[in-house]
Design a protein around this motif. Structure first.
Motif, PDB file in Angstrom:
ATOM      1  N   ASP A  63      39.837  33.566  46.275  1.00 30.84           N
ATOM      2  CA  ASP A  63      39.958  34.985  45.884  1.00 30.84           C
ATOM      3  C   ASP A  63      38.612  35.606  45.529  1.00 30.84           C
ATOM      4  OD1 ASP A  63      39.373  33.762  43.511  1.00 30.84           O
ATOM      5  OD2 ASP A  63      41.087  34.560  42.402  1.00 30.84           O
ATOM      6  N   SER A  65      36.654  35.049  43.158  1.00 28.16           N
ATOM      7  CA  SER A  65      36.469  35.310  41.728  1.00 28.16           C
ATOM      8  C   SER A  65      35.352  34.466  41.136  1.00 28.16           C
ATOM      9  CB  SER A  65      37.774  35.034  40.972  1.00 28.16           C
ATOM     10  OG  SER A  65      38.193  33.686  41.154  1.00 28.16           O
ATOM     11  N   GLY A  66      34.727  33.639  41.953  1.00 31.70           N
ATOM     12  CA  GLY A  66      33.644  32.799  41.476  1.00 31.70           C
ATOM     13  C   GLY A  66      33.580  31.511  42.270  1.00 31.70           C
ATOM     14  N   ASP A  83      39.516  25.126  37.551  1.00 34.12           N
ATOM     15  CA  ASP A  83      38.420  26.027  37.208  1.00 34.12           C
ATOM     16  C   ASP A  83      38.732  26.588  35.833  1.00 34.12           C
ATOM     17  OD1 ASP A  83      36.142  27.668  37.325  1.00 34.12           O
ATOM     18  OD2 ASP A  83      37.370  29.350  37.992  1.00 34.12           O
ATOM     19  N   ARG A  85      37.208  28.509  33.776  1.00 29.11           N
ATOM     20  CA  ARG A  85      36.827  29.895  33.489  1.00 29.11           C
ATOM     21  C   ARG A  85      37.916  30.878  33.904  1.00 29.11           C
ATOM     22  NH1 ARG A  85      31.723  30.606  36.094  1.00 29.11           N
ATOM     23  NH2 ARG A  85      30.896  29.538  34.252  1.00 29.11           N
ATOM     24  N   THR A  86      38.507  30.656  35.073  1.00 28.46           N
ATOM     25  CA  THR A  86      39.541  31.563  35.571  1.00 28.46           C
ATOM     26  C   THR A  86      40.955  31.029  35.338  1.00 28.46           C
ATOM     27  OG1 THR A  86      39.511  30.586  37.793  1.00 28.46           O
ATOM     28  CG2 THR A  86      37.964  32.394  37.363  1.00 28.46           C
ATOM     29  N   GLN A  88      42.486  28.618  36.821  1.00 25.19           N
ATOM     30  CA  GLN A  88      43.141  28.434  38.105  1.00 25.19           C
ATOM     31  C   GLN A  88      42.878  27.021  38.630  1.00 25.19           C
ATOM     32  OE1 GLN A  88      43.182  32.395  40.598  1.00 25.19           O
ATOM     33  NE2 GLN A  88      41.134  32.125  39.786  1.00 25.19           N
ATOM     34  N   SER A 120      35.306  28.793  25.767  1.00 21.32           N
ATOM     35  CA  SER A 120      34.954  30.050  26.426  1.00 21.32           C
ATOM     36  C   SER A 120      33.660  30.645  25.859  1.00 21.32           C
ATOM     37  CB  SER A 120      36.098  31.059  26.316  1.00 21.32           C
ATOM     38  OG  SER A 120      36.401  31.350  24.966  1.00 21.32           O
TER      39      SER A 120
END
Length: 297
Positions: A63, A65-66, A83, A85-86, A88, A120
């Protein structure tokens, strides 16, 4: 051991030991030399995942997103990686080095809210540092122990991973920077113990075959504070150690004598032109180190 098994083991060795960014070139030659598709596929299925994890290969998420880092810290199974951070999970095709699918991470795959606050916060600070220091750097922070802790009173551990690479096969050079920082948050001592391993690899292969493979271990500590204060302190410590190591590498390469290169089995071309380190960012190792191998030009 049968002939097929012996060939597979040899193929796995060559693929697993391919320099950073060059496994597909090696695979093409191995495949042709084997002349046996079944043996090649078995070798590739074994070697590619290990190579990708060892080199902390970063892949773009479907997607956009990174990027996700292929590392044991995020490995849920052979083909699925978290992942953090997201939040996912990406399904990875190791041989093509692509993410093929993406799904939201399940609750049990993610840390508690308390742990996520620390994770985070560190991810934010580390991302700032990596963005400034590495032209093509990627980082991630994983909770490796204690992810279900709901509040103060217990220990937990993180792994902060940094991966940066420079791919320039058209200029006969590739290289990467990998650093892994394990962080132990000790509640009873109000202390964070920090251990790091920095690995640098570079391959220069114009009219020769010269490789650099070096690493160093680091130790440090800081006070256990709020998530934000811990994140700043830990990132500053990482910055200090990585800057110090880069400086030592720069000094070593600037002081290399002509005799060192004359002793190489295959000599680099000689132009007697020093690489302009003063024009680079302090931590642009992944961009510069592979070029610095040309100091022997």
């Amino acid at each position: 051991m049968s002939d097929g098994e012996e060939k597979r083991e040899i193929a796995v060795w060559f693929l697993s030991n391919a320099p950073a960014g060059e496994i597909h070139y090696v695979a093409k030659d191995v495949r042709a030399l084997l002349g046996d598709e079944a043996v090649y596929e078995a070798a590739a299925a074994e070697a590619f995942p290990e190579h990708n994890k060892a080199h902390l290969v970063a892949l773009e998420l479907p997607d956009r997103s990174g990027d996700i880092i292929i590392t044991t810290y995020g490995e849920l199974d052979k083909n699925n990686y978290l992942d953090p951070r997201t939040a996912q999970v990406a399904t990875v095709d190791h041989i093509k080095q692509k993410c093929t699918k993406l799904r939201p991470a399940a609750d049990e795959e993610l840390p508690s809210a308390y742990i996520e606050d620390f994770r985070s916060a560190l991810d934010v600070e580390l991302s700032k540092y990596v963005g400034e220091a590495y032209p093509k750097g990627v980082c991630a922070v994983y909770c490796t122990s204690g992810k279900d802790i709901e509040g103060p009173g217990a220990d937990f551990r993180f792994a902060a991973v940094i991966s940066a690479a420079k791919r320039s096969p058209q200029n006969f050079c590739n290289g990467n920077w990998r650093s892994i920082w394990t962080l132990e948050f000790i509640d009873g001592l109000q202390l964070v113990e920090i251990k790091g391993k920095i690995q640098v690899g570079a391959h220069y292969f114009e009219e020769g075959n010269v490789q650099l493979d070096t690493n160093i271990d680091c130790k440090d500590s800081t006070i256990l504070q709020s998530p934000e204060e811990c994140a700043v302190s830990i990132t500053n410590i990482i910055r200090h150690h990585e800057s110090e190591y880069l400086s030592s590498l720069e000094e070593s390469y600037m002081n290399l004598s002509d005799a060192t290169f004359k002793d190489l089995r295959r000599k680099l071309p000689v132009t007697r032109t020093l690489f302009p380190w003063h024009n680079t960012l302090a931590l642009s190792l992944t961009r510069d180190l592979t070029k610095e191998l040309a100091i022997g030009k």
